[in-house]
Design an enzyme around this catalytic site. Structure first.
Site, PDB file in Angstrom:
ATOM      1  N   TRP A  91      36.635  44.342  34.994  1.00  0.00           N
ATOM      2  CA  TRP A  91      37.117  43.186  35.781  1.00  0.00           C
ATOM      3  C   TRP A  91      37.269  41.936  34.911  1.00  0.00           C
ATOM      4  O   TRP A  91      36.336  41.593  34.176  1.00  0.00           O
ATOM      5  CB  TRP A  91      36.137  42.893  36.925  1.00  0.00           C
ATOM      6  CG  TRP A  91      36.524  41.738  37.799  1.00  0.00           C
ATOM      7  CD1 TRP A  91      37.715  41.553  38.427  1.00  0.00           C
ATOM      8  CD2 TRP A  91      35.698  40.619  38.169  1.00  0.00           C
ATOM      9  NE1 TRP A  91      37.680  40.382  39.166  1.00  0.00           N
ATOM     10  CE2 TRP A  91      36.454  39.796  39.025  1.00  0.00           C
ATOM     11  CE3 TRP A  91      34.384  40.245  37.869  1.00  0.00           C
ATOM     12  CZ2 TRP A  91      35.958  38.615  39.572  1.00  0.00           C
ATOM     13  CZ3 TRP A  91      33.884  39.066  38.413  1.00  0.00           C
ATOM     14  CH2 TRP A  91      34.668  38.274  39.260  1.00  0.00           C
ATOM     15  N   TYR A 133      42.448  44.990  39.552  1.00  0.00           N
ATOM     16  CA  TYR A 133      42.072  44.370  38.277  1.00  0.00           C
ATOM     17  C   TYR A 133      43.314  44.171  37.393  1.00  0.00           C
ATOM     18  O   TYR A 133      43.969  45.128  37.008  1.00  0.00           O
ATOM     19  CB  TYR A 133      41.019  45.211  37.527  1.00  0.00           C
ATOM     20  CG  TYR A 133      39.656  45.277  38.214  1.00  0.00           C
ATOM     21  CD1 TYR A 133      39.361  44.490  39.325  1.00  0.00           C
ATOM     22  CD2 TYR A 133      38.661  46.129  37.749  1.00  0.00           C
ATOM     23  CE1 TYR A 133      38.132  44.551  39.952  1.00  0.00           C
ATOM     24  CE2 TYR A 133      37.414  46.199  38.368  1.00  0.00           C
ATOM     25  CZ  TYR A 133      37.161  45.410  39.476  1.00  0.00           C
ATOM     26  OH  TYR A 133      35.932  45.483  40.097  1.00  0.00           O
ATOM     27  N   GLN A 169      29.007  49.725  46.053  1.00  0.00           N
ATOM     28  CA  GLN A 169      29.050  48.850  44.873  1.00  0.00           C
ATOM     29  C   GLN A 169      28.825  47.400  45.319  1.00  0.00           C
ATOM     30  O   GLN A 169      29.758  46.704  45.694  1.00  0.00           O
ATOM     31  CB  GLN A 169      30.374  49.000  44.126  1.00  0.00           C
ATOM     32  CG  GLN A 169      30.353  48.219  42.823  1.00  0.00           C
ATOM     33  CD  GLN A 169      31.492  48.592  41.875  1.00  0.00           C
ATOM     34  OE1 GLN A 169      32.218  47.727  41.425  1.00  0.00           O
ATOM     35  NE2 GLN A 169      31.647  49.855  41.567  1.00  0.00           N
ATOM     36  N   TRP A 194      27.187  45.358  40.531  1.00  0.00           N
ATOM     37  CA  TRP A 194      28.097  44.524  39.721  1.00  0.00           C
ATOM     38  C   TRP A 194      27.541  43.132  39.437  1.00  0.00           C
ATOM     39  O   TRP A 194      26.660  42.653  40.129  1.00  0.00           O
ATOM     40  CB  TRP A 194      29.485  44.458  40.324  1.00  0.00           C
ATOM     41  CG  TRP A 194      29.713  43.915  41.702  1.00  0.00           C
ATOM     42  CD1 TRP A 194      29.759  44.642  42.863  1.00  0.00           C
ATOM     43  CD2 TRP A 194      30.010  42.552  42.090  1.00  0.00           C
ATOM     44  NE1 TRP A 194      30.066  43.814  43.927  1.00  0.00           N
ATOM     45  CE2 TRP A 194      30.219  42.532  43.489  1.00  0.00           C
ATOM     46  CE3 TRP A 194      30.137  41.356  41.386  1.00  0.00           C
ATOM     47  CZ2 TRP A 194      30.539  41.371  44.195  1.00  0.00           C
ATOM     48  CZ3 TRP A 194      30.457  40.189  42.085  1.00  0.00           C
ATOM     49  CH2 TRP A 194      30.649  40.207  43.471  1.00  0.00           C
ATOM     50  N   SER A 195      28.118  42.529  38.388  1.00  0.00           N
ATOM     51  CA  SER A 195      27.732  41.178  37.921  1.00  0.00           C
ATOM     52  C   SER A 195      26.228  41.027  37.687  1.00  0.00           C
ATOM     53  O   SER A 195      25.599  40.106  38.219  1.00  0.00           O
ATOM     54  CB  SER A 195      28.236  40.086  38.880  1.00  0.00           C
ATOM     55  OG  SER A 195      29.628  39.899  38.708  1.00  0.00           O
ATOM     56  N   LEU A 246      24.829  39.861  35.241  1.00  0.00           N
ATOM     57  CA  LEU A 246      24.551  38.583  34.561  1.00  0.00           C
ATOM     58  C   LEU A 246      25.154  37.407  35.325  1.00  0.00           C
ATOM     59  O   LEU A 246      25.295  36.306  34.761  1.00  0.00           O
ATOM     60  CB  LEU A 246      25.103  38.627  33.122  1.00  0.00           C
ATOM     61  CG  LEU A 246      24.471  39.706  32.235  1.00  0.00           C
ATOM     62  CD1 LEU A 246      25.137  39.743  30.857  1.00  0.00           C
ATOM     63  CD2 LEU A 246      22.967  39.474  32.086  1.00  0.00           C
ATOM     64  N   LYS A 265      24.207  30.821  28.659  1.00  0.00           N
ATOM     65  CA  LYS A 265      25.242  30.113  27.878  1.00  0.00           C
ATOM     66  C   LYS A 265      25.668  28.787  28.504  1.00  0.00           C
ATOM     67  O   LYS A 265      26.226  27.943  27.835  1.00  0.00           O
ATOM     68  CB  LYS A 265      26.452  31.014  27.607  1.00  0.00           C
ATOM     69  CG  LYS A 265      27.238  31.415  28.834  1.00  0.00           C
ATOM     70  CD  LYS A 265      28.590  32.045  28.451  1.00  0.00           C
ATOM     71  CE  LYS A 265      28.411  33.417  27.829  1.00  0.00           C
ATOM     72  NZ  LYS A 265      29.688  34.049  27.496  1.00  0.00           N
ATOM     73  N   GLU A 280      24.441  43.951  22.297  1.00  0.00           N
ATOM     74  CA  GLU A 280      23.193  43.248  22.638  1.00  0.00           C
ATOM     75  C   GLU A 280      22.633  43.752  23.971  1.00  0.00           C
ATOM     76  O   GLU A 280      21.439  44.043  24.091  1.00  0.00           O
ATOM     77  CB  GLU A 280      23.454  41.733  22.737  1.00  0.00           C
ATOM     78  CG  GLU A 280      22.225  40.953  23.195  1.00  0.00           C
ATOM     79  CD  GLU A 280      22.493  39.451  23.384  1.00  0.00           C
ATOM     80  OE1 GLU A 280      23.633  38.996  23.198  1.00  0.00           O
ATOM     81  OE2 GLU A 280      21.517  38.751  23.715  1.00  0.00           O
TER      82      GLU A 280
HETATM   83  P1  NDP Z   1      28.390  40.283  34.334  1.00  0.00           P
HETATM   84  O1  NDP Z   1      27.833  39.448  35.413  1.00  0.00           O
HETATM   85  O2  NDP Z   1      27.406  40.966  33.445  1.00  0.00           O
HETATM   86  O3  NDP Z   1      29.370  39.368  33.477  1.00  0.00           O
HETATM   87  C1  NDP Z   1      29.955  39.854  32.308  1.00  0.00           C
HETATM   88  C2  NDP Z   1      30.457  38.679  31.477  1.00  0.00           C
HETATM   89  O4  NDP Z   1      29.339  37.891  31.004  1.00  0.00           O
HETATM   90  C3  NDP Z   1      31.165  39.141  30.219  1.00  0.00           C
HETATM   91  O5  NDP Z   1      32.501  39.478  30.448  1.00  0.00           O
HETATM   92  C4  NDP Z   1      30.991  37.937  29.309  1.00  0.00           C
HETATM   93  O6  NDP Z   1      31.904  36.943  29.758  1.00  0.00           O
HETATM   94  C5  NDP Z   1      29.562  37.523  29.651  1.00  0.00           C
HETATM   95  N1  NDP Z   1      28.553  38.216  28.820  1.00  0.00           N
HETATM   96  C6  NDP Z   1      28.127  39.516  28.954  1.00  0.00           C
HETATM   97  N2  NDP Z   1      27.160  39.793  28.062  1.00  0.00           N
HETATM   98  C7  NDP Z   1      26.944  38.675  27.347  1.00  0.00           C
HETATM   99  C8  NDP Z   1      26.069  38.339  26.294  1.00  0.00           C
HETATM  100  N3  NDP Z   1      25.197  39.211  25.813  1.00  0.00           N
HETATM  101  N4  NDP Z   1      26.134  37.072  25.788  1.00  0.00           N
HETATM  102  C9  NDP Z   1      26.994  36.155  26.284  1.00  0.00           C
HETATM  103  N5  NDP Z   1      27.855  36.423  27.290  1.00  0.00           N
HETATM  104  C10 NDP Z   1      27.834  37.674  27.830  1.00  0.00           C
HETATM  105  O7  NDP Z   1      29.281  41.460  34.908  1.00  0.00           O
HETATM  106  P2  NDP Z   1      30.751  41.437  35.575  1.00  0.00           P
HETATM  107  O8  NDP Z   1      30.888  40.307  36.512  1.00  0.00           O
HETATM  108  O9  NDP Z   1      31.760  41.598  34.508  1.00  0.00           O
HETATM  109  O10 NDP Z   1      30.669  42.762  36.440  1.00  0.00           O
HETATM  110  C11 NDP Z   1      30.582  44.032  35.797  1.00  0.00           C
HETATM  111  C12 NDP Z   1      31.573  44.974  36.421  1.00  0.00           C
HETATM  112  O11 NDP Z   1      31.283  45.149  37.807  1.00  0.00           O
HETATM  113  C13 NDP Z   1      33.045  44.538  36.402  1.00  0.00           C
HETATM  114  O12 NDP Z   1      33.669  44.745  35.181  1.00  0.00           O
HETATM  115  C14 NDP Z   1      33.614  45.406  37.489  1.00  0.00           C
HETATM  116  O13 NDP Z   1      33.840  46.707  37.006  1.00  0.00           O
HETATM  117  C15 NDP Z   1      32.489  45.415  38.513  1.00  0.00           C
HETATM  118  N6  NDP Z   1      32.700  44.402  39.573  1.00  0.00           N
HETATM  119  C16 NDP Z   1      32.903  44.838  40.851  1.00  0.00           C
HETATM  120  C17 NDP Z   1      33.124  43.970  41.875  1.00  0.00           C
HETATM  121  C18 NDP Z   1      33.334  44.495  43.258  1.00  0.00           C
HETATM  122  O14 NDP Z   1      33.706  43.735  44.159  1.00  0.00           O
HETATM  123  N7  NDP Z   1      33.127  45.776  43.490  1.00  0.00           N
HETATM  124  C19 NDP Z   1      33.185  42.503  41.655  1.00  0.00           C
HETATM  125  C20 NDP Z   1      32.910  42.129  40.291  1.00  0.00           C
HETATM  126  C21 NDP Z   1      32.675  43.047  39.300  1.00  0.00           C
HETATM  127  P3  NDP Z   1      32.426  35.713  28.859  1.00  0.00           P
HETATM  128  O15 NDP Z   1      32.356  36.125  27.419  1.00  0.00           O
HETATM  129  O16 NDP Z   1      33.790  35.459  29.346  1.00  0.00           O
HETATM  130  O17 NDP Z   1      31.493  34.583  29.160  1.00  0.00           O
END
Ligand code: NDP
Length: 329
Positions: free
Chosen positions: A21, A54, A182, A211-212, A214, A222, A297
């Site tokens: 995503w 997506y 999910q 999901w999410s 972080l 950050k 990491e």
């Molecule tokens: P996170 O909350 O873990 O966010 C990930 C983002 O955080 C990264 O893209 C990056 O963004 C930042 N990040 C991750 N690791 C680090 C680190 N070690 N240091 C610094 N920044 C970091 O997860 P997502 O929100 O991406 O959700 C994960 C997955 O869940 C999605 O890809 C999707 O497949 C699913 N999802 C499903 C949903 C649903 O409605 N079913 C809704 C949302 C997500 P950046 O570098 O830009 O700061």
């Protein structure tokens, strides 16, 4: 890698998985997407998460191209898609979105084409659709399984009641009900996973692909010293996410957690992901990353699990001060 069965199903899913995503086909170039999938697969990740919406279908196209190029054995990984929003998002016509038989079947065909696959392992209803009888959606998902187009179906952000309704329809008609949900789950958003679904885990053996973990980056710390550009929260059109993610109390919690993570000798993202993994009702934590260093990491969370003793978990509760009230029976 640690593997957990997806709810009561027999499917072993890696406890850490990778989603696309806002990254694949949008924030990152295809080379980085390939690097991320390669790192993940080499670490034992067996689940890659996707959805029709997506990057308006581009995320599936990018993932499909990578899978084709990598030539990993098809039986060694799990791929998902999700249906509801339509790949055109806001521009979707009435028949191009939702959970009608027409859209669910057509979206499945389109996802398979974009991913260049013969079947989806997991197929999610991305949101509930109140305009469609639940019988129609359950029958459609069951039939897709019978046709070999999908292997398991599930929901995303459905209420416990909606999930149970789907199970009742499935039971009454001897159909296959939803295997997994999910939901969002992280240190800042806990209610659904810890309280609302509490009974559904035992009654129907619900699995969760959360999901999410972080909170879109807030739980990396950050943003603790102010806004940083060049992250997802600065992407055009993401103001709604920026606003909800950067609420004052979220940042205050992230600041206190960062200090505690340091005491434990961990980075904050590693602590936050390990905390999600600690919940036995979480089948897999879907990671997101825009850079390969972030993903590498975050795999440290598996090792960090052993540090999360009951005493440490209690200290985290004191910092978070957001434990949801237990369910009332
Ligand atoms: P996170 O909350 O873990 O966010 C990930 C983002 O955080 C990264 O893209 C990056 O963004 C930042 N990040 C991750 N690791 C680090 C680190 N070690 N240091 C610094 N920044 C970091 O997860 P997502 O929100 O991406 O959700 C994960 C997955 O869940 C999605 O890809 C999707 O497949 C699913 N999802 C499903 C949903 C649903 O409605 N079913 C809704 C949302 C997500 P950046 O570098 O830009 O700061």
């Amino acid at each position: 890698m640690l593997y957990r069965n997806l709810g009561k199903s027999g499917l072993p899913v890696s406890a850490l998985s990778l989603g696309s995503w806002l990254t694949f086909g949008k924030q990152i170039d295809n080379g980085v997407a390939e690097e991320l999938m390669s790192i993940a697969y080499d670490q034992g990740v067996n689940f890659f998460d996707n959805a029709e919406i997506y990057a308006r279908g581009r995320s599936e196209t990018v993932m499909g191209d990578i899978l084709k190029k990598k030539k990993w054995d098809r039986d060694s990984y799990i791929v998902s898609s999700k249906v509801f929003f339509g790949y055109l998002g806001k521009d979707a016509k009435p028949t191009q979105k939702g959970l009608s038989r027409k859209h669910v079947v057509e979206a499945c065909e389109q996802a398979l084409k974009r991913l260049q696959l013969d079947y989806l392992d997991l197929y999610f209803c991305h949101r509930p659709d109140k305009s469609v009888p639940i019988e129609e959606t359950v029958w459609t998902m069951h039939n897709l399984i019978q046709q070999g187009k999908i292997l398991y179906w599930g929901t995303s952000e459905w209420s416990a009641q909606e999930i149970m309704e789907a199970h009742l329809v499935a039971r009454a008609n001897h159909l296959i009900g939803p295997t997994m949900e999910q939901p969002q789950y992280n240190m800042l958003v806990r209610q659904k996973v810890e309280v609302e679904y509490a009974q559904v885990y035992s009654t129907v053996g619900l699995g969760t692909t959360i999901w999410s973990p972080l909170a879109s980056g807030v739980l990396t710390g950050k943003y603790n010293q102010g806004f940083v550009e060049d992250t997802r929260l600065s992407i055009l059109g993401m103001d709604w996410l920026k606003e909800s993610a950067l609420q004052k109390e979220n940042i205050q919690r992230a600041q206190a957690l960062a200090a505690f993570a340091k005491e434990l000798g961990l980075s904050l993202p590693v602590l936050a992901i390990a905390w999600c993994l600690k919940n036995p009702n979480v089948s897999t934590v879907i990671l997101g990353a825009s850079k390969s260093e972030q993903l590498s990491e975050n795999f440290g969370a598996l090792d960090a699990l052993r540090l999360l003793t009951p005493d440490v978990m209690e200290k985290i509760e004191t910092i978070l001060h957001n434990r949801p009230a237990p369910p009332e029976y």
